[in-house]
Design a protein around this motif. Structure first.
Motif, mmCIF file in Angstrom:
data_model
loop_
_atom_site.group_PDB
_atom_site.id
_atom_site.type_symbol
_atom_site.label_atom_id
_atom_site.label_comp_id
_atom_site.label_asym_id
_atom_site.label_seq_id
_atom_site.Cartn_x
_atom_site.Cartn_y
_atom_site.Cartn_z
ATOM 1 N N ASN A 41 0.823 -1.210 0.000
ATOM 2 C CA ASN A 41 0.000 0.000 0.000
ATOM 3 C C ASN A 41 0.859 1.264 0.000
ATOM 4 O OD1 ASN A 41 -2.677 1.171 0.099
ATOM 5 N ND2 ASN A 41 -2.223 1.763 2.209
ATOM 6 N N ASP A 42 2.159 1.122 0.205
ATOM 7 C CA ASP A 42 3.067 2.269 0.258
ATOM 8 C C ASP A 42 3.629 2.604 -1.123
ATOM 9 O OD1 ASP A 42 3.165 2.925 3.130
ATOM 10 O OD2 ASP A 42 3.952 0.887 3.336
ATOM 11 N N ILE A 43 3.748 3.883 -1.382
ATOM 12 C CA ILE A 43 4.175 4.382 -2.699
ATOM 13 C C ILE A 43 5.519 3.807 -3.126
ATOM 14 C CG2 ILE A 43 4.829 6.466 -4.001
ATOM 15 C CD1 ILE A 43 1.825 6.196 -3.541
ATOM 16 N N GLY A 44 6.487 3.760 -2.231
ATOM 17 C CA GLY A 44 7.810 3.240 -2.593
ATOM 18 C C GLY A 44 7.761 1.808 -3.093
ATOM 19 N N VAL A 45 7.016 0.976 -2.396
ATOM 20 C CA VAL A 45 6.864 -0.425 -2.797
ATOM 21 C C VAL A 45 6.131 -0.500 -4.130
ATOM 22 C CG1 VAL A 45 5.769 -2.624 -2.207
ATOM 23 C CG2 VAL A 45 6.959 -1.310 -0.441
ATOM 24 N N GLN A 46 5.085 0.308 -4.284
ATOM 25 C CA GLN A 46 4.320 0.301 -5.533
ATOM 26 C C GLN A 46 5.198 0.696 -6.711
ATOM 27 O OE1 GLN A 46 0.825 2.712 -4.942
ATOM 28 N NE2 GLN A 46 -0.027 1.295 -3.433
ATOM 29 N N GLU A 47 5.979 1.748 -6.553
ATOM 30 C CA GLU A 47 6.866 2.196 -7.638
ATOM 31 C C GLU A 47 7.896 1.124 -7.967
ATOM 32 O OE1 GLU A 47 8.316 6.003 -6.298
ATOM 33 O OE2 GLU A 47 6.471 7.021 -6.952
ATOM 34 N N TYR A 48 8.436 0.487 -6.932
ATOM 35 C CA TYR A 48 9.409 -0.583 -7.158
ATOM 36 C C TYR A 48 8.774 -1.709 -7.980
ATOM 37 C CZ TYR A 48 12.654 -4.384 -6.392
ATOM 38 O OH TYR A 48 13.525 -5.430 -6.591
ATOM 39 N N LEU A 49 7.585 -2.162 -7.567
ATOM 40 C CA LEU A 49 6.916 -3.255 -8.269
ATOM 41 C C LEU A 49 6.569 -2.881 -9.708
ATOM 42 C CD1 LEU A 49 4.599 -4.583 -5.414
ATOM 43 C CD2 LEU A 49 6.501 -5.813 -6.504
ATOM 44 N N GLU A 50 6.210 -1.626 -9.925
ATOM 45 C CA GLU A 50 5.805 -1.175 -11.259
ATOM 46 C C GLU A 50 6.985 -0.964 -12.202
ATOM 47 O OE1 GLU A 50 3.429 2.247 -10.277
ATOM 48 O OE2 GLU A 50 1.841 0.980 -9.436
ATOM 49 N N THR A 51 8.153 -0.663 -11.672
ATOM 50 C CA THR A 51 9.290 -0.327 -12.537
ATOM 51 C C THR A 51 10.405 -1.373 -12.559
ATOM 52 O OG1 THR A 51 10.348 0.973 -10.791
ATOM 53 C CG2 THR A 51 8.903 2.160 -12.318
ATOM 54 N N ASN A 52 10.474 -2.242 -11.547
ATOM 55 C CA ASN A 52 11.597 -3.179 -11.450
ATOM 56 C C ASN A 52 11.200 -4.645 -11.518
ATOM 57 O OD1 ASN A 52 13.758 -1.232 -11.011
ATOM 58 N ND2 ASN A 52 12.737 -0.831 -9.074
ATOM 59 N N THR A 53 9.925 -4.919 -11.750
ATOM 60 C CA THR A 53 9.477 -6.316 -11.751
ATOM 61 C C THR A 53 8.514 -6.569 -12.911
ATOM 62 O OG1 THR A 53 7.459 -6.089 -10.421
ATOM 63 C CG2 THR A 53 9.553 -6.228 -9.200
#
Length: 135
Positions: free
Chosen positions: A49-61
């Protein structure tokens, strides 16, 4: 009206959620094939639910590709269930700890279904390991 229960869960802690509707079935998606942001120090205490995790999942996976496929699969059943007057569908997302990938996936799919189906469905979102995120 079709009621859709969406769960994020941990394979390690609680396992696949029980379908209390009595219908059985539905979908369970294993998110463990997606790179885990929980292994990166800055994301360990965060959730999907946190922005940092979301951005990581969207750009690095491969998460965006994974969720596009999930959207296609669940839409087939939702369309059919609405047409046939079914009342319940359960969609589960599991990962190792039920904190990052599964939470993110459950949130994103709930939002997708709300946007696509609106008043035709009622959604209950449950984070089985992250109770503080449940509304």
């Amino acid at each position: 009206m079709l009621h859709i229960d969406i769960h994020s869960f941990s394979y390690k802690k609680g396992g696949i959620p029980t379908d209390h509707s009595g219908n059985g079935g539905g979908f369970t998606f294993d998110c463990r094939g997606i790179l885990n942001p929980g292994r990166i120090e800055e994301y360990k205490s965060q959730t999907g639910n946190d922005i940092g995790v979301q951005e990581y999942l969207e750009t690095n996976t491969e998460m965006p590709k994974f969720l596009e496929l999930v959207k296609s699969l669940v839409s087939i059943n939702i369309d059919n269930y609405i047409e046939r007057g079914f009342e319940n569908l359960q969609i589960n997302f599991g990962c190792t700890g039920g904190q990052h990938r599964s939470v993110y996936s459950a949130i994103k799919i709930a939002h997708f279904i709300e946007q696509k189906y609106g008043e035709k469905v009622e959604i209950s979102l449950h984070h089985d390991e992250q109770h503080h995120l449940n509304s």
